[in-house]
Design a protein around this motif. Structure first.
Motif, mmCIF file in Angstrom:
data_model
loop_
_atom_site.group_PDB
_atom_site.id
_atom_site.type_symbol
_atom_site.label_atom_id
_atom_site.label_comp_id
_atom_site.label_asym_id
_atom_site.label_seq_id
_atom_site.Cartn_x
_atom_site.Cartn_y
_atom_site.Cartn_z
ATOM 1 N N ILE A 1 0.850 -1.205 0.000
ATOM 2 C CA ILE A 1 0.000 0.000 0.000
ATOM 3 C C ILE A 1 0.878 1.245 0.000
ATOM 4 N N GLU A 2 1.902 1.240 0.821
ATOM 5 C CA GLU A 2 2.783 2.413 0.907
ATOM 6 C C GLU A 2 3.505 2.642 -0.428
ATOM 7 N N LEU A 3 3.981 1.564 -1.047
ATOM 8 C CA LEU A 3 4.660 1.707 -2.350
ATOM 9 C C LEU A 3 3.677 2.224 -3.404
ATOM 10 N N ALA A 4 2.437 1.723 -3.341
ATOM 11 C CA ALA A 4 1.419 2.164 -4.313
ATOM 12 C C ALA A 4 1.127 3.649 -4.131
ATOM 13 N N ARG A 5 1.049 4.054 -2.885
ATOM 14 C CA ARG A 5 0.769 5.453 -2.585
ATOM 15 C C ARG A 5 1.862 6.371 -3.135
ATOM 16 N N LEU A 6 3.082 5.875 -3.126
ATOM 17 C CA LEU A 6 4.213 6.667 -3.626
ATOM 18 C C LEU A 6 4.398 6.507 -5.135
ATOM 19 N N GLY A 7 3.587 5.636 -5.740
ATOM 20 C CA GLY A 7 3.675 5.438 -7.192
ATOM 21 C C GLY A 7 4.896 4.641 -7.610
ATOM 22 N N LEU A 8 5.435 3.833 -6.714
ATOM 23 C CA LEU A 8 6.673 3.102 -7.015
ATOM 24 C C LEU A 8 6.356 1.764 -7.705
ATOM 25 N N GLU A 9 6.004 1.873 -8.954
ATOM 26 C CA GLU A 9 5.557 0.713 -9.734
ATOM 27 C C GLU A 9 6.636 -0.363 -9.843
ATOM 28 N N GLU A 10 7.856 0.054 -10.089
ATOM 29 C CA GLU A 10 8.919 -0.929 -10.296
ATOM 30 C C GLU A 10 9.171 -1.751 -9.024
ATOM 31 N N GLU A 11 9.155 -1.091 -7.896
ATOM 32 C CA GLU A 11 9.379 -1.801 -6.627
ATOM 33 C C GLU A 11 8.269 -2.830 -6.410
ATOM 34 N N ILE A 12 7.040 -2.465 -6.780
ATOM 35 C CA ILE A 12 5.932 -3.420 -6.628
ATOM 36 C C ILE A 12 6.112 -4.571 -7.622
#
Ligand code: SF4
Ligand code: SF4
Length: 135
Positions: free
Chosen positions: A53-64
């Motif tokens: 959720i935190e990665l999604a909120r930051l828009g970090l697509e690659e990390e996801i």
């Protein structure tokens, strides 16, 4: 002439699409971790649901994309029904899977499933698996 899109704009666009597909307000989550604690599949995930959720909120697509978590999620809804903020995490996971599949990036290749495995797997599991893991 090719147009270069800034990383910031790409991140904003990723967040916008997740919100649009899932219908969820990512800012509802206050990172209590209840979902990670209750998730029956968490022990098989490389990142806990709360962190996705935190990665999604930051828009970090690659990390996801580098994590297996959204594919391990079984859409069981345990997180959804127990979230104190009413955030539907299963819908967010689904939105992220859809965004990947829409880029023609399949999570499994059906042709890699051997004929023996095809015979052994329950048909319903095969069909729902193909729906979930391929575009
Ligand atoms: S249970 Fe709800 S509020 Fe808590 S971390 Fe998970 S999604 Fe966020
Ligand atoms: S829907 Fe997915 S993330 Fe939520 S508890 Fe079930 S397996 Fe875990």
């Amino acid at each position: 002439m090719s147009v270069t899109i800034s990383p910031k704009r790409l991140r904003r666009e990723f967040v916008r699409k997740i919100k649009e597909i899932s219908g969820q307000n990512l800012h509802l989550c206050y990172q209590c971790g209840m979902c990670s604690g209750i998730c029956p599949a968490a022990s098989n995930m490389d990142l806990p649901p709360r962190q996705i959720i935190e990665l999604a909120r930051l828009g970090l697509e690659e990390e996801i994309a580098n994590s297996k978590t959204v594919w391990i999620c079984a859409s069981c809804l345990a997180c959804t029904v127990n979230c104190p903020r009413g955030f539907d995490l299963s819908k967010m996971m689904e939105a992220i899977r859809l965004l990947t599949l829409r880029k023609n990036i399949d999570h499994i290749s059906p042709e890699e499933i051997s004929p023996e495995e095809r015979c052994e797997l329950p048909q319903i599991a095969m069909i729902s698996g193909l729906r979930k893991f391929t575009g």
